[in-house]
Design an enzyme around this catalytic site. Structure first.
Site, PDB file in Angstrom:
ATOM      1  N   GLU A 203      -3.104  -6.422  -7.380  1.00 38.68           N
ATOM      2  CA  GLU A 203      -4.115  -5.651  -8.109  1.00 38.68           C
ATOM      3  C   GLU A 203      -4.268  -6.120  -9.549  1.00 38.68           C
ATOM      4  OE1 GLU A 203      -4.485  -1.449  -7.434  1.00 38.68           O
ATOM      5  OE2 GLU A 203      -3.131  -1.566  -5.738  1.00 38.68           O
ATOM      6  N   ASP A 240       3.249   4.522  -9.075  1.00 33.34           N
ATOM      7  CA  ASP A 240       3.094   4.757  -7.634  1.00 33.34           C
ATOM      8  C   ASP A 240       4.367   4.244  -6.986  1.00 33.34           C
ATOM      9  OD1 ASP A 240       2.485   5.036  -4.997  1.00 33.34           O
ATOM     10  OD2 ASP A 240       0.732   3.704  -4.994  1.00 33.34           O
ATOM     11  N   GLU A 283       3.047   9.060  -8.026  1.00 31.77           N
ATOM     12  CA  GLU A 283       2.378   9.044  -6.719  1.00 31.77           C
ATOM     13  C   GLU A 283       3.391   8.744  -5.618  1.00 31.77           C
ATOM     14  OE1 GLU A 283      -1.135   6.592  -6.834  1.00 31.77           O
ATOM     15  OE2 GLU A 283      -0.896   6.021  -4.736  1.00 31.77           O
ATOM     16  N   LYS A 335      -9.207   7.817  -1.300  1.00 31.56           N
ATOM     17  CA  LYS A 335      -9.581   6.454  -0.908  1.00 31.56           C
ATOM     18  C   LYS A 335     -10.543   6.589   0.284  1.00 31.56           C
ATOM     19  CE  LYS A 335      -5.158   4.133  -1.985  1.00 31.56           C
ATOM     20  NZ  LYS A 335      -3.830   3.808  -1.387  1.00 31.56           N
ATOM     21  N   ARG A 364      -8.289   0.017  -3.464  1.00 39.25           N
ATOM     22  CA  ARG A 364      -7.220  -0.430  -2.580  1.00 39.25           C
ATOM     23  C   ARG A 364      -6.664  -1.737  -3.122  1.00 39.25           C
ATOM     24  NH1 ARG A 364      -6.277   2.853   2.224  1.00 39.25           N
ATOM     25  NH2 ARG A 364      -4.288   1.918   1.710  1.00 39.25           N
ATOM     26  N   SER A 365      -5.545  -2.171  -2.541  1.00 42.81           N
ATOM     27  CA  SER A 365      -4.973  -3.436  -3.025  1.00 42.81           C
ATOM     28  C   SER A 365      -5.808  -4.629  -2.564  1.00 42.81           C
ATOM     29  CB  SER A 365      -3.525  -3.570  -2.581  1.00 42.81           C
ATOM     30  OG  SER A 365      -3.401  -3.358  -1.197  1.00 42.81           O
ATOM     31  N   LYS A 386      -8.125   5.346 -10.297  1.00 42.55           N
ATOM     32  CA  LYS A 386      -7.020   4.374 -10.244  1.00 42.55           C
ATOM     33  C   LYS A 386      -7.585   2.994  -9.929  1.00 42.55           C
ATOM     34  CE  LYS A 386      -2.694   3.355  -7.859  1.00 42.55           C
ATOM     35  NZ  LYS A 386      -1.858   3.637  -6.682  1.00 42.55           N
TER      36      LYS A 386
HETATM   37  C1  LIG Z   1      -3.810   1.179  -3.974  1.00 47.65           C
HETATM   38  C2  LIG Z   1      -2.702   1.277  -3.255  1.00 47.65           C
HETATM   39  O1  LIG Z   1      -2.289   0.282  -2.444  1.00 47.65           O
HETATM   40  P1  LIG Z   1      -2.827  -0.004  -0.972  1.00 47.65           P
HETATM   41  O2  LIG Z   1      -4.280  -0.206  -1.086  1.00 47.65           O
HETATM   42  O3  LIG Z   1      -2.069  -1.230  -0.568  1.00 47.65           O
HETATM   43  O4  LIG Z   1      -2.480   1.210  -0.167  1.00 47.65           O
HETATM   44  C3  LIG Z   1      -1.868   2.478  -3.320  1.00 47.65           C
HETATM   45  O5  LIG Z   1      -0.857   2.561  -2.619  1.00 47.65           O
HETATM   46  O6  LIG Z   1      -2.192   3.414  -4.025  1.00 47.65           O
HETATM   47 MG   LIG Z   2      -0.356   4.619  -3.383  1.00 44.16          MG
END
Ligand SMILES: C=C(OP(=O)(O)O)C(=O)O
Ligand SMILES: [Mg+2]
Length: 423
Positions: A203, A240, A283, A335, A364-365, A386
């Protein structure tokens, strides 16, 4: 001009981890919408499931089946529907799929379609999506921006997954980004001087060679100070933990530190960090299968900091209501691709508002240049946002889009600042 759907087409595109992803284009006579599905690496087991091809191509991550679902079943089901009826379109997607987690047509196909429909509706009205969602919106969310990446985003180089900064006292979203960029630069210098800079994580945060999680927190405090800012007063820390990655059945195994804790022991470690560092948000401090752990920390610290459920709540309205009733979190991460449609994601956010929980719209990542989440955060009025860091274009795409929104609002813009935090 008509807002009836003329065509829905699926296309194979690329995400920031060099994996194929799904793009959907929805056309009406009045306007066209386009959206790309993101993808997680540390996913909760309750998430909508992406349709991936299996087999050898890209480690089984190809999306030709999901693209085919868009061009086949989804296009047939949605053609002729009205893009201004988001709920009806999303309902049709659910009926078409018929499984709880979109495993038949694919969560990736579903979410890209749902988001493209929203963009088409906004385009038909000739307004940006955030304004289509709420013409009266004026608030810019409080961002949490990654500085160090670990966990599944950096091959486990650190046990916890994200260390982020929260520009509490910035005067605008633009200033919040100025601060985040300076802190990111300062953190890079700090690592470089100590021979600890190992690259960039998924990220855009630094991929650090730390020996312990506490050392990473110390480095983040030093990086905030190195940028000429005051940890705590001006800039808070969010983490997180993504504990589902290293915990199950109430046991937490930290591979990097070579230590194992039971639920209470792990809780003491976390509460110790809260005493030592200016942490304002935590988180997934416990694993998705550990509501007792989540209740423990929410009881101990939930009246002063955010306790955020990501894998634990998976953008699901029912789980949000249960968390409020049991006091296992005070904030939900939103998300859209965990939910599969915008209507479901919105229901989770509404459930949070009705239950007195906060909400953070999140990237997301695995991301793309798609900026839908920026518009959702503003148009849905989430307190938090975020997002990743300044070294990667799929992250600055979100930074820059939020700046465009702030500029368009002009003197009406209100940066949430500390008020964007729950509780
Ligand atoms: C953004 C994150 O990662 P991922 O998209 O890999 O879940 C998260 O865990 O908050
Ligand atoms: Mg997370």
């Amino acid at each position: 001009m008509s807002t009836e759907i003329i065509s829905v087409t699926g296309h194979r595109r690329w995400d920031s981890r060099a994996r194929p992803t799904v793009e959907v284009v929805v056309r009406t006579a009045a306007g066209t919408g386009r959206a790309l599905a993101p993808a997680g690496a540390s996913t909760g087991s309750g998430e909508a499931v992406d349709l991936r091809d299996g087999g050898d191509a890209f480690g089984g991550h190809d999306v030709t089946r999901a693209v085919a679902a868009v061009n086949g079943d989804i296009a047939a089901a949605l053609t002729g529907m009205d893009v201004t009826g988001q709920a009806a379109v999303d309902q049709r997607l659910e009926e078409l799929d018929g499984t709880p987690g979109f495993s038949r047509i694919g969560g990736n196909a579903a979410v890209a379609t749902s988001m493209a429909v929203a963009h088409a509706a906004a385009a038909a009205r000739g307004v940006p999506l955030w304004r289509h969602l709420d013409p009266a919106a004026t608030r810019l969310p409080l961002p949490e921006i990654q500085v160090f990446g670990g966990g599944a985003h950096a091959h486990g180089r650190l046990d916890i997954q994200d260390l982020l900064v929260v520009p509490l006292a910035a005067g605008s979203f633009a200033q919040a980004l100025d601060w985040a960029a300076e802190i990111h630069r300062s953190a890079g210098r700090w690592l470089d001087e100590r021979g600890r800079l190992a690259g960039t994580a998924d990220e855009g945060g630094w991929w650090p060679a730390f020996d312990s999680n506490a050392e990473a927190l110390e480095a983040l405090v030093a990086a905030i100070e190195g940028a000429g800012l005051t940890p705590g007063d001006q800039v808070g820390i969010a983490i997180d933990v993504a504990a589902t990655q290293f915990g199950s059945g109430g046991t937490y195994r930290l591979a990097r530190e070579g230590r194992e804790y039971d639920r209470d022991g792990w809780g003491e470690v976390l509460l110790g960090w809260l005493d030592r560092f200016p942490i304002v948000s935590v988180e997934d401090p416990f694993a998705e299968d550990d509501p007792d752990g989540m209740a423990l920390i929410t009881k101990a610290a939930g009246d002063r900091i955010q306790i955020v459920g990501d894998d634990f709540l998976v953008t699901d309205a029912e789980r949000v209501r249960a968390a409020a009733a049991r006091r296992t979190a005070n904030t939900v991460l939103i998300k859209p691709n965990q939910a599969g449609t915008l209507t479901r994601a919105r229901a989770a956010l509404d459930a949070a508002a009705e239950s007195g929980l906060g909400a953070i719209v999140s990237a997301r990542s695995g991301e793309t240049e798609d900026v839908t989440i920026v518009h959702l955060a503003v148009g849905w009025g989430s307190g938090g946002f975020k997002v990743g860091s300044s070294t990667r274009g799929e992250r600055t795409a979100k930074w820059n889009e939020m700046l465009r929104v702030e500029e368009e609002l002009g003197t009406a813009a209100r940066y949430a600042g500390r008020a964007g935090l729950a509780p």
